[in-house]
Design an enzyme around this catalytic site. Structure first.
Site, PDB file in Angstrom:
ATOM      1  N   GLU A   1      62.462  11.498  26.711  1.00 52.48           N
ATOM      2  CA  GLU A   1      61.164  12.012  27.119  1.00 52.48           C
ATOM      3  C   GLU A   1      60.735  11.419  28.458  1.00 52.48           C
ATOM      4  O   GLU A   1      60.920  10.234  28.707  1.00 52.48           O
ATOM      5  CB  GLU A   1      60.114  11.709  26.043  1.00 52.48           C
ATOM      6  CG  GLU A   1      60.446  12.327  24.692  1.00 52.48           C
ATOM      7  CD  GLU A   1      59.260  12.352  23.758  1.00 52.48           C
ATOM      8  OE1 GLU A   1      58.191  11.818  24.116  1.00 52.48           O
ATOM      9  OE2 GLU A   1      59.392  12.932  22.667  1.00 52.48           O
TER      10      GLU A   1
ATOM     11  N   GLU B   1      60.486   7.343  26.679  1.00 55.07           N
ATOM     12  CA  GLU B   1      61.157   6.842  25.489  1.00 55.07           C
ATOM     13  C   GLU B   1      62.315   7.767  25.155  1.00 55.07           C
ATOM     14  O   GLU B   1      62.421   8.873  25.682  1.00 55.07           O
ATOM     15  CB  GLU B   1      60.193   6.797  24.302  1.00 55.07           C
ATOM     16  CG  GLU B   1      59.617   8.163  23.953  1.00 55.07           C
ATOM     17  CD  GLU B   1      58.598   8.101  22.843  1.00 55.07           C
ATOM     18  OE1 GLU B   1      58.809   7.300  21.913  1.00 55.07           O
ATOM     19  OE2 GLU B   1      57.616   8.848  22.882  1.00 55.07           O
TER      20      GLU B   1
END
Length: 650
Positions: A275, A288
């Protein structure tokens, strides 16, 4: 290949995994709690094992019970879905110790990437661009305030073991850090059993764009394009699409290659998601890596034609990926809407209850578009307070973005859900929003476009004209039916030609059969037809002497009168709702976590009155104005129904 797998999850994702396993000829085992005894995933699986009481901490989160179910049924592997045990390295190791395969990455990758603090440290060491922040352990509120001041406001407080928007708060000041830190830790502890949080810089007007990766145990790692996940509420994704309307090919390639490099660095095996937040200039920053299947994976499947669950199973079984990066092509556009059990007119607060009617749109091809509905419920099922409020994930695919959005709009208009409050009206309205349709997105979209929440909308002149014609059409069909039953010798005798149709508070004069074509019959929940040549899908629900029509996020009451009756109706007095301004009502069914005031206390506007928990989320109820607390009717630990009186004000 495995002969039998167990799905250590529930709801729509368990049903989703079962569908692929069934197609692959693999037997499935479901697990269920007391609350899920009659759940759809239990019915779909070949076998089912009861694992405990309703609370997830006593059932779905206990690894020993999952392992015992594997041994009892002979399941060779476990697919964890998402949430619950999907990103716990200790669960993966416990399975391996028993000779059971985990359908997901190895413990090393889960530890390196599954913990948000450790993943950022790892990414920094690998020269991956990350958002400025503090990655150490935050000791207390004072420490959090000091760190936030050093980083510079606004900041994001996030649970280290978090996901799904839980344990996450944005703070614009010291006061918001103090409140947000405690709330984030409490939610993190409740949802993940881990109260660690970290703080990072909050990027203003960011887009949330993620890259899907897929890797095997033989050195092949691929990226399968991106998903735009910027439409969020309370940091929870609401609508996703693939590809992103914002990325150019160069940025897509750079993000994909960086994601693959990160996956290879931790020897990643299985499907995973990296992400990023992306600013206005297409600079991207690693947030993350989710070491599991994502909720929004269907949009990637729709544009790539790749079944991610199948690939996860094959990789776990030791097979090589039969794909190369050059094989990955993005075809068309896909949109996913998350249908939640929540009341959009009450700031999206959770709703529970029984689905008295549940009629999703038909799946499959619909002209140039494709409709897919991933769900874990059925008509008559109960939406419980113990789990996430997601009811279904409605997806549409089409050759272009606007075609996919229009297909989604039509599918939402035909998605019938009764018995609970739900966010279909909001999703339907969103599909017509100009800014969404133009692709001008950010994670602040909902807060910016609906600063006061989502309120019932009034139809414009064009919409009102269409609604009036639908109402008259339905009225005439019903009148034909009544005439047929009352006088069988003269069926269809509806003689009047002019009518007054009331939409909301306005009256519209129409002629019989005015430019409307439909095969709707009384009792049908969905009205399909054309109005003045325009295709329309709407929902009709009768009430005394009228019909409620739901269409494009609108929900209006209609009545059909003769002109004279319309004149008399306009003279009728309007019944006013009761005054509840001196009461604090429970906005949703939930558990009272705390009462922050006492009887006789003077409270300033914005101060906390009470905290109510529902579906794993804590909801802070604040004073809307300066007031004095009169009597308190609820106490911590008490379960309340919607609109139950928590306290009264003097």
């Amino acid at each position: 290949m495995f002969k039998k797998i167990l799905i250590a999850n529930r709801g729509e994702i368990a049903c989703r995994v079962i569908k692929t396993a069934r197609r692959m000829g693999i037997a499935t085992v479901a697990v269920y709690s007391d609350a899920d005894r009659d759940a759809l995933h239990v019915e779909m699986a070949d076998e089912a094992v009861h694992i405990g009481p309703a609370p997830a901490a006593e059932s779905y989160l206990i690894a020993e019970k999952i392992i015992a179910a594997c041994k009892e049924t002979g399941a060779e592997a476990v697919h964890p879905g998402y949430g619950f045990l999907s990103e716990r390295a200790s669960f993966c190791e416990a399975l391996e110790a028993e000779g059971i395969t985990f359908i997901g990455p190895k413990p090393k990758a889960i530890r390196a990437m599954g913990d948000k603090i450790e993943s950022k440290k790892f990414a920094n060491a690998a020269n991956v661009s990350t958002v400025p922040g503090f990655l150490g352990i935050i000791e207390d509120v004072a420490h959090a305030e000091r760190i936030a001041g050093e980083i510079g406001y606004p900041v994001m407080i996030k649970a280290s073991a978090g996901g799904g928007g839980k344990g996450m708060r944005i703070a614009w000041s010291e006061a918001e850090v103090r409140d947000g830190f405690d709330r984030a830790r409490s939610e993190a502890k409740s949802s993940f059993g881990d109260d660690r949080v970290f703080i990072e810089k909050y990027i203003v007007d960011p887009r949330h764009i993620e890259i899907q990766v897929l890797a095997d145990a033989h050195g092949t790692a691929l990226y399968l394009g991106e998903r735009e996940c910027s439409i969020q509420r309370r940091n929870q994704k609401v609508v996703e699409e693939a590809p992103s309307p914002f990325l150019d090919e160069a940025t897509r390639r750079a993000m994909g290659e960086q994601s693959v490099a990160l996956a290879k660095a931790v020897d990643y095996q299985s499907a995973g998601t990296v992400e990023f937040i992306v600013d206005r200039d297409r600079n991207f920053y690693f947030l993350e890596m989710n070491t599991r299947l994502q909720v929004e994976h269907p949009v990637t499947e729709l544009v790539t034609g790749i079944d991610l669950v199948e690939q996860m199973i094959r990789v776990a079984a030791g097979e090589k990926l039969a794909l190369a990066q050059a094989d990955i092509k993005l075809n068309g556009w896909a949109v996913e809407s998350r249908l939640y059990a929540e009341d959009p007119y009450r700031n999206f607060l959770p709703s529970i209850g029984r689905l008295t009617r549940y009629r999703p749109p038909a799946e499959g091809s619909n002209g140039a578009a494709v409709v897919r509905n991933d769900t874990g419920v059925y008509e008559g099922a109960e939406i419980s307070m113990y789990y996430d409020p997601m009811v279904a994930k409605l997806c549409t695919w089409a050759p272009t973005r606007l075609q996919a959005i229009d297909a989604m709009s039509d599918a939402l208009d035909g998605f019938v859900v009764d018995g609970i409050e739900h966010n279909v009206p909001f999703l339907a309205a969103l599909m017509r929003h100009p800014r969404w349709r133009e692709g001008r997105l950010s994670t602040g979209f909902i807060a910016e476009e609906y600063p006061d929440g989502f309120a019932p909308m009034e139809p414009d002149a064009e919409q009102a004209a269409i609604l009036a014609r639908i109402a008259l059409s339905a009225h005439l069909v019903d009148a034909e039916r009544r005439a047929h039953h009352l006088d069988r010798l003269r069926p269809g005798s509806v003689q009047r030609k002019d009518w007054a149709v009331k939409i909301g508070d306005a009256y519209h004069t129409l002629a019989t059969g005015d430019a409307v074509v439909s095969d709707w019959r009384p009792g049908d929940a969905v009205w399909h037809g054309t109005v003045a040549g325009v295709d329309v899908t709407a929902q009709l629900r009768p009430f005394p002497n009228g019909m409620r029509i739901d269409w494009q996020g609108l929900s209006v009451r209609s009545r059909v009168f003769t002109p004279r009756l319309a004149e008399l109706d306009a003279l009728m007095p309007v019944k006013l709702p009761p005054d509840t301004s001196k009461m604090l009502l429970c906005p949703m069914p939930g558990l009272v976590v705390s009462i922050a005031v006492s009887e006789g206390q003077e409270v300033k506007a914005g101060e906390t009155l009470a905290v109510v928990e529902a579906m794993k989320m804590e909801n802070v109820l604040r004073a809307e104005r300066d007031l004095t607390v009169g009597s308190i009717h609820a106490k911590p630990g008490e379960s309340l129904a919607v609109d139950a009186v928590i306290m009264e004000f003097a």
